[in-house]
Design a protein around this motif. Sequence first.
Motif, short mmCIF file in Angstrom:
data_model
loop_
_atom_site.label_atom_id
_atom_site.label_comp_id
_atom_site.label_asym_id
_atom_site.label_seq_id
_atom_site.Cartn_x
_atom_site.Cartn_y
_atom_site.Cartn_z
N ASP A 144 0.82 -1.21 0.00
CA ASP A 144 0.00 0.00 0.00
C ASP A 144 0.85 1.27 0.00
O ASP A 144 0.39 2.32 -0.42
CB ASP A 144 -0.98 0.01 1.17
N GLY A 145 2.09 1.19 0.40
CA GLY A 145 2.99 2.34 0.37
C GLY A 145 3.78 2.45 -0.93
O GLY A 145 4.27 3.53 -1.28
N TYR A 146 3.91 1.35 -1.66
CA TYR A 146 4.72 1.31 -2.88
C TYR A 146 4.00 0.56 -4.00
O TYR A 146 4.58 -0.32 -4.64
CB TYR A 146 6.08 0.67 -2.59
N PRO A 147 2.73 0.92 -4.27
CA PRO A 147 1.99 0.18 -5.31
C PRO A 147 2.65 0.28 -6.68
O PRO A 147 2.61 -0.66 -7.47
CB PRO A 147 0.60 0.82 -5.30
N TRP A 148 3.29 1.41 -6.97
CA TRP A 148 3.95 1.62 -8.26
C TRP A 148 5.10 0.63 -8.44
O TRP A 148 5.34 0.15 -9.54
CB TRP A 148 4.46 3.06 -8.38
N LEU A 149 5.82 0.32 -7.35
CA LEU A 149 6.95 -0.61 -7.45
C LEU A 149 6.45 -2.04 -7.65
O LEU A 149 6.99 -2.77 -8.49
CB LEU A 149 7.82 -0.51 -6.19
N TYR A 150 5.42 -2.42 -6.90
CA TYR A 150 4.83 -3.75 -7.08
C TYR A 150 4.36 -3.90 -8.53
O TYR A 150 4.59 -4.95 -9.15
CB TYR A 150 3.66 -3.95 -6.12
#
Length: 189
Positions: A144-150
């Motif tokens: 939820d803090g790094y959705p772009w990376l996932y």
Amino acid sequence: MELRDWILDDLELVHTRISKQVLGIVPSERWHEQVDGGGSTIVTVLWHLSRHIDVGFNAVLLGGDEILGEWASRLSDRDVSGGPGLAEAGDTDVVDTLDPEAVAGYWDALMTGVRAWAPEADLSVLDTVPDSAAGLARVGVPEDGYPWLYKMWSGQKGAFYLRWETIGHGITHLGEMVSIRNRMGLSPF
């Protein structure tokens, strides 16, 4: 040229250029300096690059542990695990506490580790699609803090973590650090 030789040459290029053209020229006491009144600092960029190598290469591609745990207490008195450093924008609450020389040691240990892996590695791992979400979660990077990376790492072949996260990303940020160095008035040319 053989693929393995190409990989080794590119790893050496990134490692040597950052070490000699930036870290060997800019005094570490200036690595937190924001040139021109803003923007990235050398420590911010080196920390960011290091986190991407540790998480992408070690945790996702190799499915192993980060080396961050060995370095955390030297890097900062703050918790540096999980996501700090992964975003392009510096996490100033963490970055401002980082010891520049420890960040350089962490980055050097990462690059040394990748360079030691490459000569004898089973390069078929570069054709696999590792479970990036599992690797990110295992090392404490919250989705939820790094959705772009996932999303960016989902479905990527193993080669991505070597070709981009370690080599291409390193060359990109080398250019950024050279620009910072030059704006400090430290260009050797």
